[in-house]
Design an enzyme around this catalytic site. Structure first.
Site, PDB file in Angstrom:
ATOM      1  N   CYS A  40      -5.905 -63.448 -71.061  1.00 20.28           N
ATOM      2  CA  CYS A  40      -5.459 -62.062 -71.100  1.00 20.28           C
ATOM      3  C   CYS A  40      -4.143 -61.989 -71.862  1.00 20.28           C
ATOM      4  CB  CYS A  40      -5.274 -61.514 -69.677  1.00 20.28           C
ATOM      5  SG  CYS A  40      -6.834 -60.912 -68.999  1.00 20.28           S
ATOM      6  N   PRO A  41      -3.929 -61.001 -72.700  1.00 14.76           N
ATOM      7  CA  PRO A  41      -4.707 -59.750 -72.791  1.00 14.76           C
ATOM      8  C   PRO A  41      -5.851 -59.761 -73.809  1.00 14.76           C
ATOM      9  CG  PRO A  41      -2.732 -59.558 -74.106  1.00 14.76           C
ATOM     10  CD  PRO A  41      -2.703 -60.937 -73.528  1.00 14.76           C
TER      11      PRO A  41
END
Lengths: 102, 402
Positions: A40-41
């Site tokens: 992530c992201p």
């Protein structure tokens, strides 16, 4: 190792921020994004970029194995007013199903 | 005074005139991790290092003087925390205070039961103690929080059982600043005759701590005291037994030679800090309000997290979509701002913060700003001026177009 076990145990008893995954699978996704192995992201960026490729009302899935995605995908849906359908458990991660609302 | 100026003169230039000079003004915005040492603590520490070095448990003059200093420090801290001196012990850290408080209460109340209730957003010291208890055969119920990070008192009450030996609730959350309903939870615990441990590390000295608790823990470096000093308060009539090997120090509650200079400095810092916060707290709170209001206006796809009203005066957290937390921290550091993050890439465990997870909010691109005493409004303005550019640059470098 002990830390991992504790976390697993705690998760089991924690009130999940997202409801427990429904048994019903919902409609099959029209498009599945492979974000396995990405932190992530990145899975969220890929989802945001490609959700426009499915028509409104249809389902897109994003596969990820970064545990942060379990929180971030539903939270992104809430922020962006998209419809988080359900979280499918994969052998090595999760597949998050999202219905495009606009 | 918490602004550091770094000057880099061009290399090889014998004369600074006319040579390029890089000036980076550094603003420290991570008071929730630790507050810079208060001048009152520094003065007290230096004095006590000379005057309070002796073993406070011996019977000669130097020892009596050290003991007197230690007990005076204890009384001063107890007064601020709303406790009695004989209920108050010094520990080696806030974490040790929590470990002793949790495990010692569970140990003493084994016959009542082995069930422990904690909130999902407690400090890791509470959760790690709970994990140890679980591995040791005990039961743990974790009470969830709402989107603002706040525990529901009714849900907390529903988790209490006849075999519950202890309940734990922080006074305020260390990552998002949300105040917990301690008074309400204390009331239901009192009615159920279950001791409540309140971890007050984030609010001691900054905000009033509601009463009704049985055990209270705090950490001196959070209020401008020195590192290595924690506080454990155990109310009279609360059953508690040390989970550690016997030791005669601190009324058999905390093992090891007392840190008298540290305790003296912690007391001086707490009194000075609390007095200053009475004045400076509202000003810091207004600066936090400014950040809370401006950040969503300055940036798209950002969420300010935590309770906007029932919160610590000095702390604000927000998450920026599509940005890696570590990259944002590094960029802000380069621009002269020292902040913290709950994003997984900034944790050595590579897991996102359990607080953000429990709240169900975005865990990446997370920034925690916590203002130390005396933070200048100009530094907050400067932060708000550079933040949009930093986030936009990182989004562009990640290929985010929208």
């Amino acid at each position: 190792m002990g830390l991992k076990r504790r976390r697993a145990g705690r998760e089991a008893s924690t009130k999940a921020p997202l409801e427990a995954p429904p048994v019903s699978t919902g409609p099959a996704p029209l498009l599945t994004i492979d974000a396995l192995g990405r932190k992530c992201p990145i899975p969220i960026i890929m989802l945001a970029e490609r959700i426009g490729e499915v028509p409104v009302g249809q389902v897109i899935a994003v596969q990820a194995d970064d545990v942060a995605a379990r929180t971030d995908v539903p939270a992104w849906c809430r922020m962006k007013s998209q419809d988080f359908v359900w979280e499918e458990t994969l052998p090595c991660g999760w597949s998050f199903h999202i219905r495009r609302t606009y | 005074m918490f602004t550091r100026v770094e000057q880099t003169l061009a290399e090889g230039s014998g004369h600074p005139c006319g040579t390029p000079v890089t000036v980076v003004v550094v603003a420290y915005f991570d008071a929730a991790s630790t507050e810079p040492l208060h001048p009152a603590a520094r003065e007290a520490l230096l004095g006590a290092l000379d005057a309070g070095w002796a073993d406070p448990q011996r019977l000669y003059g130097s020892s009596r003087r050290a003991r007197l200093q230690l007990d005076r420090a204890r009384a001063r801290i107890a007064a601020v925390l709303g406790a009695r001196p004989d209920e108050t012990s010094f520990t080696a850290s806030g974490t040790q205070a929590v470990h002793l408080g949790v495990l010692g209460t569970l140990h003493a109340r084994r016959r009542t039961g082995r069930h422990l209730v904690v909130s999902a957003v407690e400090h890791s010291s509470v959760l790690h103690a709970a994990g140890l208890h679980e591995r040791d055969g005990g039961k743990v119920t974790t009470v969830g929080v709402d989107r603002a990070g706040r525990v529901d008192p009714e849900e907390f009450a529903a988790a209490l059982r006849p075999d519950t030996a202890l309940a734990c609730l922080q006074s305020a959350n260390h990552e998002v600043g949300t105040l917990q309903p301690v008074a309400e939870v204390a009331e239901v615990c009192r009615a159920a005759r279950i001791p409540l441990l309140v971890d007050a590390a984030q609010s001691a000295g900054r905000a009033a701590i509601p009463g009704g608790w049985s055990l209270l823990t705090a950490s001196a470096h959070k209020w401008g005291g020195p590192p290595g000093v924690g506080v454990l308060v155990i109310r009279k009539n609360t059953r508690w037994r040390s989970p550690l090997p016997e030791d005669e120090r601190e009324r058999r509650r905390v093992p090891g030679f007392e840190n008298v200079p540290g305790a003296v400095a912690a007391a001086a810092a707490l009194e000075a800090y609390q007095a200053e916060m009475d004045r400076d707290g509202p000003r810091l709170s207004a600066l936090v309000d400014l950040i809370r209001e401006r950040v969503p206006r300055l940036l798209d796809d950002v969420e300010v997290i935590g309770d906007p009203v029932h919160r610590l005066p000095h702390l604000v957290t927000f998450s920026c979509l599509y940005v890696e937390g570590e990259a944002l921290l590094t960029e802000l550091d380069r621009l002269g701002f020292e902040v913290s993050s709950g994003s997984s890439c900034t944790a050595d465990t590579l897991r996102p913060s359990h607080v953000l997870e429990a709240m169900g909010v975005i865990t990446h691109g997370n920034v925690r700003v916590s203002l130390p005493r005396g933070t200048r409004a100009a530094d907050v303005d400067r932060f708000l001026a550079v933040l949009p550019g930093a986030v936009t640059r990182l989004r562009e470098s990640a290929g985010v177009t929208s």
